[in-house]
Scaffold this motif. Structure first.
Motif, PDB file in Angstrom:
ATOM      1  N   MET A  90       0.978  -1.155  -0.069  1.00 30.56           N
ATOM      2  CA  MET A  90      -0.061   0.013  -0.100  1.00 30.56           C
ATOM      3  C   MET A  90       0.914   1.362   0.023  1.00 30.56           C
ATOM      4  N   GLY A  91       1.992   1.397   0.756  1.00 33.02           N
ATOM      5  CA  GLY A  91       2.804   2.290   0.957  1.00 33.02           C
ATOM      6  C   GLY A  91       3.239   2.866  -0.515  1.00 33.02           C
ATOM      7  N   ARG A  92       3.881   1.719  -1.170  1.00 32.87           N
ATOM      8  CA  ARG A  92       4.523   2.004  -2.249  1.00 32.87           C
ATOM      9  C   ARG A  92       3.781   2.262  -3.344  1.00 32.87           C
ATOM     10  N   TYR A  93       2.488   1.845  -3.314  1.00 29.12           N
ATOM     11  CA  TYR A  93       1.534   2.292  -4.078  1.00 29.12           C
ATOM     12  C   TYR A  93       1.108   3.895  -4.148  1.00 29.12           C
ATOM     13  N   ILE A  94       0.942   4.353  -3.152  1.00 26.27           N
ATOM     14  CA  ILE A  94       0.622   5.611  -2.700  1.00 26.27           C
ATOM     15  C   ILE A  94       1.833   6.461  -2.880  1.00 26.27           C
ATOM     16  N   ILE A  95       2.976   6.261  -2.801  1.00 23.08           N
ATOM     17  CA  ILE A  95       3.989   6.917  -3.242  1.00 23.08           C
ATOM     18  C   ILE A  95       4.185   7.045  -4.762  1.00 23.08           C
ATOM     19  N   ARG A  96       4.012   5.881  -5.368  1.00 24.76           N
ATOM     20  CA  ARG A  96       3.855   6.097  -6.688  1.00 24.76           C
ATOM     21  C   ARG A  96       3.096   6.830  -7.264  1.00 24.76           C
ATOM     22  N   ARG A  97       1.786   6.870  -6.642  1.00 21.22           N
ATOM     23  CA  ARG A  97       0.589   7.753  -7.180  1.00 21.22           C
ATOM     24  C   ARG A  97       0.804   9.192  -6.854  1.00 21.22           C
ATOM     25  N   ILE A  98       1.641   9.345  -5.956  1.00 21.58           N
ATOM     26  CA  ILE A  98       1.892  10.877  -5.576  1.00 21.58           C
ATOM     27  C   ILE A  98       3.014  11.420  -6.476  1.00 21.58           C
ATOM     28  N   LEU A  99       3.881  10.531  -6.973  1.00 20.05           N
ATOM     29  CA  LEU A  99       4.900  10.868  -8.008  1.00 20.05           C
ATOM     30  C   LEU A  99       4.259  10.962  -9.206  1.00 20.05           C
ATOM     31  N   TRP A 100       3.480  10.234  -9.597  1.00 17.96           N
ATOM     32  CA  TRP A 100       2.549  10.764 -10.905  1.00 17.96           C
ATOM     33  C   TRP A 100       1.548  11.724 -10.838  1.00 17.96           C
ATOM     34  N   GLY A 101       1.115  11.837  -9.596  1.00 17.86           N
ATOM     35  CA  GLY A 101       0.317  13.302  -9.241  1.00 17.86           C
ATOM     36  C   GLY A 101       1.323  14.482  -9.808  1.00 17.86           C
ATOM     37  N   ILE A 102       2.418  14.596  -9.180  1.00 15.88           N
ATOM     38  CA  ILE A 102       3.724  15.646  -9.593  1.00 15.88           C
ATOM     39  C   ILE A 102       3.822  15.601 -10.922  1.00 15.88           C
ATOM     40  N   LEU A 103       3.721  14.837 -11.506  1.00 20.24           N
ATOM     41  CA  LEU A 103       4.138  14.782 -12.938  1.00 20.24           C
ATOM     42  C   LEU A 103       2.905  15.370 -13.822  1.00 20.24           C
ATOM     43  N   LEU A 104       1.748  14.950 -13.183  1.00 22.22           N
ATOM     44  CA  LEU A 104       0.427  15.379 -13.986  1.00 22.22           C
ATOM     45  C   LEU A 104       0.369  16.820 -13.446  1.00 22.22           C
ATOM     46  N   LEU A 105       0.779  17.253 -12.436  1.00 19.98           N
ATOM     47  CA  LEU A 105       0.463  18.805 -12.147  1.00 19.98           C
ATOM     48  C   LEU A 105       1.518  19.798 -13.086  1.00 19.98           C
ATOM     49  N   VAL A 106       2.640  18.984 -13.506  1.00 15.38           N
ATOM     50  CA  VAL A 106       3.654  19.866 -14.193  1.00 15.38           C
ATOM     51  C   VAL A 106       3.095  19.856 -15.864  1.00 15.38           C
ATOM     52  N   ILE A 107       2.336  18.761 -16.080  1.00 21.60           N
ATOM     53  CA  ILE A 107       1.722  18.780 -17.566  1.00 21.60           C
ATOM     54  C   ILE A 107       0.596  19.903 -17.495  1.00 21.60           C
ATOM     55  N   VAL A 108      -0.169  19.677 -16.310  1.00 19.68           N
ATOM     56  CA  VAL A 108      -1.558  20.756 -16.546  1.00 19.68           C
ATOM     57  C   VAL A 108      -0.712  22.197 -16.463  1.00 19.68           C
ATOM     58  N   CYS A 109       0.467  22.303 -15.716  1.00 22.87           N
ATOM     59  CA  CYS A 109       0.955  23.690 -15.606  1.00 22.87           C
ATOM     60  C   CYS A 109       1.355  23.986 -16.888  1.00 22.87           C
ATOM     61  N   ALA A 110       2.165  23.179 -17.778  1.00 21.00           N
ATOM     62  CA  ALA A 110       2.584  23.462 -18.964  1.00 21.00           C
ATOM     63  C   ALA A 110       1.321  23.752 -20.050  1.00 21.00           C
ATOM     64  N   LEU A 111       0.254  22.724 -19.925  1.00 19.26           N
ATOM     65  CA  LEU A 111      -0.846  23.020 -20.960  1.00 19.26           C
ATOM     66  C   LEU A 111      -1.535  24.468 -20.674  1.00 19.26           C
TER      67      LEU A 111
END
Length: 319
Positions: A1-22
């Motif tokens: 569970m912990g690894r999954y949450i960390i992975r989702r948070i990292l993907w979330g940060i990447l998505l925020l960067v993409i949203v910012c760029a768009l």
């Protein structure tokens, strides 16, 4: 569970960067109003416009503007400064965020309680008068735009102009720390206007999901074994919530989008109204900040919903 949450948070940060760029591309690359031109007066001179562009940082190449902006956001957490009044975007959002949280949180509680409650009761009393009346009302509320419903509520119940002046009208919002009772009463109509459509959707979805679940074999088996009806319904509700929970992240976006309209109708000084004003003024830095904030809340909602799935459905496993 912990690894999954960390992975989702990292993907979330990447998505925020993409949203910012768009967002940067949409408002600075595609044809839009020129903020410098809007601030140059009725008879703008090219030299004056050029000077304002230099002050606002719009004279730099686009890739330099983008790099500077992303560096400030990612390394320092700064969202820039408003082109309109040179105030910090972080401060502007911080001042208005409590009003938006109050509006969105109250509306979310109202539509979850009302929507799920009405859906469950309608399913348990299928084809009754209450079932038909509630589902008919839900259909009307789904079709009613939020801003229209807000105006109707003002015309009916607001003090000063309402037919039944029992609630504070537009422009009466105060912070909860200033006057808790006035804070509560000033948000009753905005909560109803923002929550009505979502509650109606949830009521119809919950009713359909509940009807399907209550006809499952394990429900009939539980009844045949003599399990109390209240316990049977409890198991049915828990299973029926699975498809409903999947919509929650989307509803966060609906809430934030609706907040723009409701805050404008009721003159609530929140982030939604700030976004509306910034779009009208072509205030790119504030627009990007509010969009990034909305994306952040939606990503957090997705992570929370995934965790909630594990509680509602034991079959879900994270890897």
């Amino acid at each position: 569970m912990g690894r999954y949450i960390i992975r989702r948070i990292l993907w979330g940060i990447l998505l925020l960067v993409i949203v910012c760029a768009l967002t940067f591309v949409f408002f600075r690359v595609f044809p839009t109003a020129n903020p410098a031109l809007l601030r140059a007066g009725r008879d703008p001179q090219p030299k004056h416009v050029k000077e304002i562009e230099e002050v606002l940082g719009l004279g730099k190449p686009l890739y330099v503007q983008f790099w500077d902006y992303m560096k400030e956001v990612l390394l320092h957490g700064k969202l820039g400064y408003s082109y309109y009044n040179q105030e910090s975007v972080n401060q502007l959002i911080k001042e208005r965020l409590p009003a938006t949280i109050s509006l969105a949180a109250g509306a979310a509680v109202l539509w979850l309680v009302a929507g799920l409650g009405v859906g469950i009761i309608s399913a348990l009393r299928r084809h009754s008068f209450m079932d038909r009346a509630s589902m008919g009302t839900a259909l009307v509320l789904i079709s009613a735009p939020e801003f229209w419903l807000g105006l109707v509520l003002l015309l009916l119940f607001s003090e000063g102009i309402g037919k039944f002046p029992i609630l504070p009208g537009a422009g009466t919002y105060v912070g909860i720390t200033v006057d808790p009772w006035k804070w509560f009463t000033s948000l009753i109509m905005p909560w109803i206007a923002l929550a009505a459509g979502g509650a109606a959707v949830y009521a119809r979805l919950m009713r359909g999901s509940m009807l399907e679940t209550m006809n499952e074999d394990y429900i009939r088996t539980a009844r045949a074994k003599g399990l109390p009806e209240r316990q049977v319904v409890k198991h049915g509700v828990r299973s029926s919530l699975n498809p409903i929970v999947s919509l929650l992240p989307l509803e966060v976006g609906v809430l934030l989008g609706g907040a723009v309209l409701i805050e404008t109708v009721f003159n609530i000084p929140g982030v939604g109204r700030l976004a509306y004003q910034s779009i009208s003024d072509s205030d790119f830095a504030v627009i990007e900040g509010t969009v990034l904030l909305a994306a952040f809340f939606i990503i957090i909602a997705n992570i929370v919903v995934d965790i909630l799935y594990a509680y509602l459905d034991p079959r879900v496993r994270f890897s």
